[in-house]
Design an enzyme around this catalytic site. Structure first.
Site, PDB file in Angstrom:
ATOM      1  N   GLY A  20      73.167 -29.363  57.303  1.00 21.93           N
ATOM      2  CA  GLY A  20      72.891 -28.671  58.565  1.00 21.93           C
ATOM      3  C   GLY A  20      71.483 -28.101  58.566  1.00 21.93           C
ATOM      4  NE  ARG A  24      72.082 -26.767  52.277  1.00 22.60           N
ATOM      5  CZ  ARG A  24      72.943 -26.523  53.275  1.00 22.60           C
ATOM      6  NH1 ARG A  24      73.625 -27.497  53.833  1.00 22.60           N
ATOM      7  NH2 ARG A  24      73.134 -25.299  53.702  1.00 22.60           N
ATOM      8  NE  ARG A  43      64.867 -31.062  70.668  1.00 24.76           N
ATOM      9  CZ  ARG A  43      65.346 -30.330  71.667  1.00 24.76           C
ATOM     10  NH1 ARG A  43      66.021 -29.242  71.430  1.00 24.76           N
ATOM     11  NH2 ARG A  43      65.176 -30.723  72.921  1.00 24.76           N
ATOM     12  NE  ARG A  87      79.197 -30.325  57.505  1.00 26.56           N
ATOM     13  CZ  ARG A  87      78.309 -29.342  57.376  1.00 26.56           C
ATOM     14  NH1 ARG A  87      77.013 -29.606  57.404  1.00 26.56           N
ATOM     15  NH2 ARG A  87      78.694 -28.091  57.233  1.00 26.56           N
ATOM     16  CB  SER A  90      77.087 -23.720  53.293  1.00 29.44           C
ATOM     17  OG  SER A  90      76.701 -23.460  54.628  1.00 29.44           O
ATOM     18  CG  ASP A 204      80.749 -17.577  53.657  1.00 28.66           C
ATOM     19  OD1 ASP A 204      79.993 -18.558  53.783  1.00 28.66           O
ATOM     20  OD2 ASP A 204      81.695 -17.341  54.423  1.00 28.66           O
ATOM     21  NE  ARG A 217      75.157 -18.581  52.767  1.00 28.14           N
ATOM     22  CZ  ARG A 217      76.139 -18.093  53.490  1.00 28.14           C
ATOM     23  NH1 ARG A 217      76.539 -18.699  54.581  1.00 28.14           N
ATOM     24  NH2 ARG A 217      76.737 -16.956  53.153  1.00 28.14           N
TER      25      ARG A 217
HETATM   26  O1  LIG Z   1      75.105 -25.276  55.609  1.00 28.15           O
HETATM   27  P1  LIG Z   1      75.354 -26.118  56.830  1.00 28.15           P
HETATM   28  O2  LIG Z   1      75.316 -27.561  56.530  1.00 28.15           O
HETATM   29  O3  LIG Z   1      74.455 -25.750  57.994  1.00 28.15           O
HETATM   30  O4  LIG Z   1      76.878 -25.808  57.280  1.00 28.15           O
HETATM   31  C1  LIG Z   1      77.418 -24.542  57.614  1.00 28.15           C
HETATM   32  O5  LIG Z   1      76.438 -23.514  57.767  1.00 28.15           O
HETATM   33  C2  LIG Z   1      76.178 -23.256  59.159  1.00 28.15           C
HETATM   34  C3  LIG Z   1      76.562 -21.839  59.466  1.00 28.15           C
HETATM   35  O6  LIG Z   1      75.862 -20.947  58.661  1.00 28.15           O
HETATM   36  C4  LIG Z   1      77.012 -24.268  59.935  1.00 28.15           C
HETATM   37  O7  LIG Z   1      76.228 -25.391  60.211  1.00 28.15           O
HETATM   38  C5  LIG Z   1      78.127 -24.569  58.954  1.00 28.15           C
HETATM   39  O8  LIG Z   1      78.824 -25.762  59.135  1.00 28.15           O
HETATM   40  O1  LIG Z   2      80.627 -22.191  59.268  1.00 26.39           O
HETATM   41  C1  LIG Z   2      80.598 -21.517  58.246  1.00 26.39           C
HETATM   42  C2  LIG Z   2      79.804 -21.855  57.136  1.00 26.39           C
HETATM   43  C3  LIG Z   2      79.816 -21.055  56.029  1.00 26.39           C
HETATM   44  N1  LIG Z   2      80.594 -19.958  56.035  1.00 26.39           N
HETATM   45  C4  LIG Z   2      81.362 -19.635  57.079  1.00 26.39           C
HETATM   46  O2  LIG Z   2      82.058 -18.610  57.044  1.00 26.39           O
HETATM   47  N2  LIG Z   2      81.338 -20.406  58.172  1.00 26.39           N
END
Ligand SMILES: O=P(O)(O)O[C@H]1O[C@H](CO)[C@@H](O)[C@H]1O
Ligand SMILES: O=c1cc[nH]c(=O)[nH]1
Length: 231
Positions: A20, A24, A43, A87, A90, A204, A217
């Site tokens: 995401g 990263r 973007r 994918r 996190s 988390d 992250r």
């Molecule tokens: O770490 P990424 O890949 O962004 O994934 C998680 O982190 C984001 C939220 O903090 C959302 O995109 C969620 O799916």
């Molecule tokens: O979407 C997410 C990603 C990481 N942690 C969360 O609690 N929600």
């Protein structure tokens, strides 16, 4: 070039890792890939192609949430012929025995996504991982002695919810973790007849309230990155 990806035909490999966070993606390209070329800065959603152990591979940021990943996945498949979409994200643990930094292979993804509700006219579709990728990722994780769990995740349209206990019904039904993109990835991949898998790292916990920093992250979830690179 597509609307959101500034690459030429042939610039993107058949296998693409999809974090995401675009930073990263940059970290993975700088840390693991050789002969790297940045093919996208549109973007700020970085995309890179390079080689890993001699195999051509790309890594493309997707942004957060179902609408954003849907844009990138559609363009990668339709405009650039991508076949394997992995994918690397996190997620937040929903279970006591799913700990910070554990790796989750998303076998399936439940969701409250309005996009899938519209697509399937309010009826249920079960977004599911590609079995070959899932099986291979599991074997790699076991060989690397990574703490890995396989199961259902929840793809949410919300990061913040007013009801602090919203997740308990999903936890009761065995869902391992919450994130925001996998159901869309699996649904689009199923429709387009390509292969998809989501490999997640627990950043988390909604159970214990532990959390990692944004820098962690971005840069430290390397088990998940290496499993994906070796698929
Ligand atoms: O770490 P990424 O890949 O962004 O994934 C998680 O982190 C984001 C939220 O903090 C959302 O995109 C969620 O799916
Ligand atoms: O979407 C997410 C990603 C990481 N942690 C969360 O609690 N929600």
């Amino acid at each position: 070039m597509s609307i959101h990806i500034g690459a030429k035909k042939g610039d993107i490999a058949e296998t693409v890792l999809l974090p995401g966070d675009p930073l990263r993606a940059k970290f993975i390209a700088e840390t693991f890939l050789e002969d790297v070329k940045c093919y996208n800065e549109v973007r700020g959603m970085y995309g890179f192609t390079g080689t890993y152990k001699g195999k051509r591979i790309s890594v493309q940021g997707t942004g957060m949430g179902v609408p954003s990943i849907s844009i990138y996945v559609n363009e990668l498949i339709n405009e650039y012929g991508v076949k394997n979409l992995i994918r690397i994200g996190s997620c937040g643990s929903l279970q006591e025995d799913v700990h910070i930094r554990d790796v989750i292979l998303a076998m399936s993804a439940s969701s409250n996504s309005s996009i899938n509700n519209v697509r399937f006219n309010g009826t249920g579709f079960a977004p599911t991982a590609n079995f070959e990728l899932l099986n291979k990722a599991y074997l790699i994780a076991k060989e690397k002695k990574v703490n890995v769990k396989v199961g259902n995740v929840f793809t949410s349209d919300h990061f913040y919810q007013d009801d602090a206990g919203w997740w308990k019904i999903w936890a009761e039904h065995g869902v391992l973790a919450v994130e925001m993109e996998t159901a869309a990835l699996y649904t689009i991949a199923a429709q387009k007849k390509v292969n998809a898998l989501a490999i997640l790292t627990v950043s988390d916990s909604l159970v214990t309230w532990e959390e990692t920093s944004s820098e962690e992250r971005e840069k430290t979830f390397t088990d998940m990155m290496e499993i994906a690179l070796n698929l």
